[in-house]
Design an enzyme around this catalytic site. Structure first.
Site, PDB file in Angstrom:
ATOM      1  N   LEU A 188     -26.764   0.968 -29.101  1.00  0.00           N
ATOM      2  CA  LEU A 188     -27.077   1.968 -30.116  1.00  0.00           C
ATOM      3  C   LEU A 188     -26.144   3.171 -30.055  1.00  0.00           C
ATOM      4  CD1 LEU A 188     -30.987   2.075 -29.803  1.00  0.00           C
ATOM      5  CD2 LEU A 188     -29.578   0.473 -31.094  1.00  0.00           C
ATOM      6  N   ASP A 201     -22.788  10.923 -14.862  1.00  0.00           N
ATOM      7  CA  ASP A 201     -23.629   9.950 -14.168  1.00  0.00           C
ATOM      8  C   ASP A 201     -25.024  10.554 -14.058  1.00  0.00           C
ATOM      9  OD1 ASP A 201     -24.917   8.186 -12.514  1.00  0.00           O
ATOM     10  OD2 ASP A 201     -23.444   8.249 -10.900  1.00  0.00           O
ATOM     11  N   ASN A 223     -29.287   9.293 -25.512  1.00  0.00           N
ATOM     12  CA  ASN A 223     -29.583   7.881 -25.686  1.00  0.00           C
ATOM     13  C   ASN A 223     -29.604   7.116 -24.362  1.00  0.00           C
ATOM     14  OD1 ASN A 223     -29.435   5.134 -27.092  1.00  0.00           O
ATOM     15  ND2 ASN A 223     -27.437   5.214 -26.076  1.00  0.00           N
ATOM     16  N   SER A 240     -39.487   5.507 -26.851  1.00  0.00           N
ATOM     17  CA  SER A 240     -39.872   4.143 -27.201  1.00  0.00           C
ATOM     18  C   SER A 240     -41.373   4.064 -27.437  1.00  0.00           C
ATOM     19  CB  SER A 240     -39.495   3.166 -26.088  1.00  0.00           C
ATOM     20  OG  SER A 240     -40.006   1.869 -26.367  1.00  0.00           O
ATOM     21  N   TYR A 296     -40.107   1.417 -17.127  1.00  0.00           N
ATOM     22  CA  TYR A 296     -39.296   1.893 -18.244  1.00  0.00           C
ATOM     23  C   TYR A 296     -40.172   2.479 -19.356  1.00  0.00           C
ATOM     24  CZ  TYR A 296     -36.533   1.920 -22.497  1.00  0.00           C
ATOM     25  OH  TYR A 296     -35.952   2.305 -23.684  1.00  0.00           O
ATOM     26  N   LYS A 330     -40.522   6.494 -20.757  1.00  0.00           N
ATOM     27  CA  LYS A 330     -40.381   6.908 -22.154  1.00  0.00           C
ATOM     28  C   LYS A 330     -41.599   7.709 -22.612  1.00  0.00           C
ATOM     29  CE  LYS A 330     -36.744   6.089 -22.451  1.00  0.00           C
ATOM     30  NZ  LYS A 330     -35.539   6.623 -23.093  1.00  0.00           N
TER      31      LYS A 330
END
Length: 330
Positions: free
Chosen positions: A37, A86, A113, A167, A200, A204
């Protein structure tokens, strides 16, 4: 949202909101833009006559390859630049923000992102790596670059944008947030308590909880910066590439059937980068403000209290990483 609604949204032909009129002469930073993306968003921004597009990546070699690809596709040179950052290293984030603040004459949009999805526990900067990258470094960069975004908005009479890519998958994991305890981020380091299969999406969800409270602390009326939270939907990207094969299989399979292409998914990021002032503090999806899609336990009074608790813990960590960083924006 029903499964039918999800399928319908996934198959929607999303609009492209960025135009040369909206982006011409402006400077954008896109983290994690060496693939997926982020790469597609950077292409669009270059194509739409941005003055400068910073490809912020950990792997400089991969970043240079992406820059060459963008220049080859758009036939526009001298706009895309590759910068190292990083997110597993707080000093790297601080160095990046210092360079951006001092060397760029303006920053009109920061698209955060970059994220990681791991299924095995590891530690970076004293926290589980997913939390370090997706939560702490993401908000560290936001806090450190907000003054430059605000200065740009005031100097040029525009609205700057700070978009964090979240998300909707996080909404399936209410349980970890029913009773948030002190030092809960560090407690997520524990191998016995860490459910890495959900780490994950949980990271989010933390972004959404904390980010919505953060947005209240930096009102657009004062800063000129629209802070919003973009759900790109299910996309065919390499996000799960760090996981083991059997863990990746369901995600890859679902992506093949219903996933958006990276280019289509990038349109949601671009919408966040040019959305109106009314997007401040809001959840965005399918290139629209979709506050009504937030679960009530996120948006109601109790959810707002949880958001404050979560943000306060993140803020305490940020102050240890860069003392005084919050006093510059609050």
């Amino acid at each position: 949202m029903t499964f039918g609604d999800f399928v319908s949204e996934q198959r929607a032909n999303l609009p492209i909101h960025v135009t040369p009129e909206a982006c011409g002469g402006k400077t954008y930073i896109v983290t994690g833009s060496n693939t997926g993306l982020g790469l597609e968003a950077a292409k669009h921004l270059v194509r739409c006559k941005a003055k400068k597009v910073i490809i912020a990546v950990r792997n400089l070699e991969a970043g240079e390859a992406v820059k060459a690809e963008i220049e080859n596709v758009t036939k526009i040179r001298g706009v895309a630049e590759v910068w190292h950052v990083d997110l597993a290293d707080f000093q790297s984030v601080k160095d990046f923000a210092k360079k951006a603040t001092e060397s760029l004459d303006r920053i009109d949009g920061l698209i955060e992102n970059a994220s990681i999805a791991l299924d095995r526990i590891s530690i970076a900067e004293g926290y589980e790596t997913t939390i370090t990258i997706n939560v702490l470094s993401t908000f560290l960069m936001a806090v450190l670059l907000l003054p430059k975004l605000s200065d740009t908005a005031k100097q040029f009479g525009t609205t700057s944008h700070l978009s964090i890519v979240v998300s909707a998958a996080g909404f399936a994991f209410k349980e970890p947030f029913d009773k948030v305890k002190d030092d809960f981020l560090r407690k997520m380091n524990s191998p016995t308590n860490a459910n890495m299969g959900s780490r994950y999406p949980v990271s989010k969800l933390i972004q959404i909880f904390a980010g919505r409270h953060f947005a209240k602390l930096v009102p657009i009326e004062r800063t000129g910066v629209a802070v919003n939270f973009v759900n790109p939907g299910l996309c065919k990207t390499g996000l799960s590439r760090h996981g083991r094969f059997l863990n990746r299989l369901p995600i890859v399979g679902m992506g093949l059937v219903l996933g958006r292409t990276p280019e289509m998914g990038s349109r949601t990021l671009l919408h966040g980068a040019v959305a109106g002032k009314e997007s401040h503090g809001c959840y965005l999806s399918v290139c629209e403000i979709r506050e009504h899609q937030l679960p009530s336990w996120v948006s109601d009074e109790e959810g707002q209290k949880q958001g404050k608790i979560i943000w306060d813990e993140i803020a305490n960590v940020l102050e240890k990483i860069e003392p005084g960083c919050l006093s510059k924006i609050l």
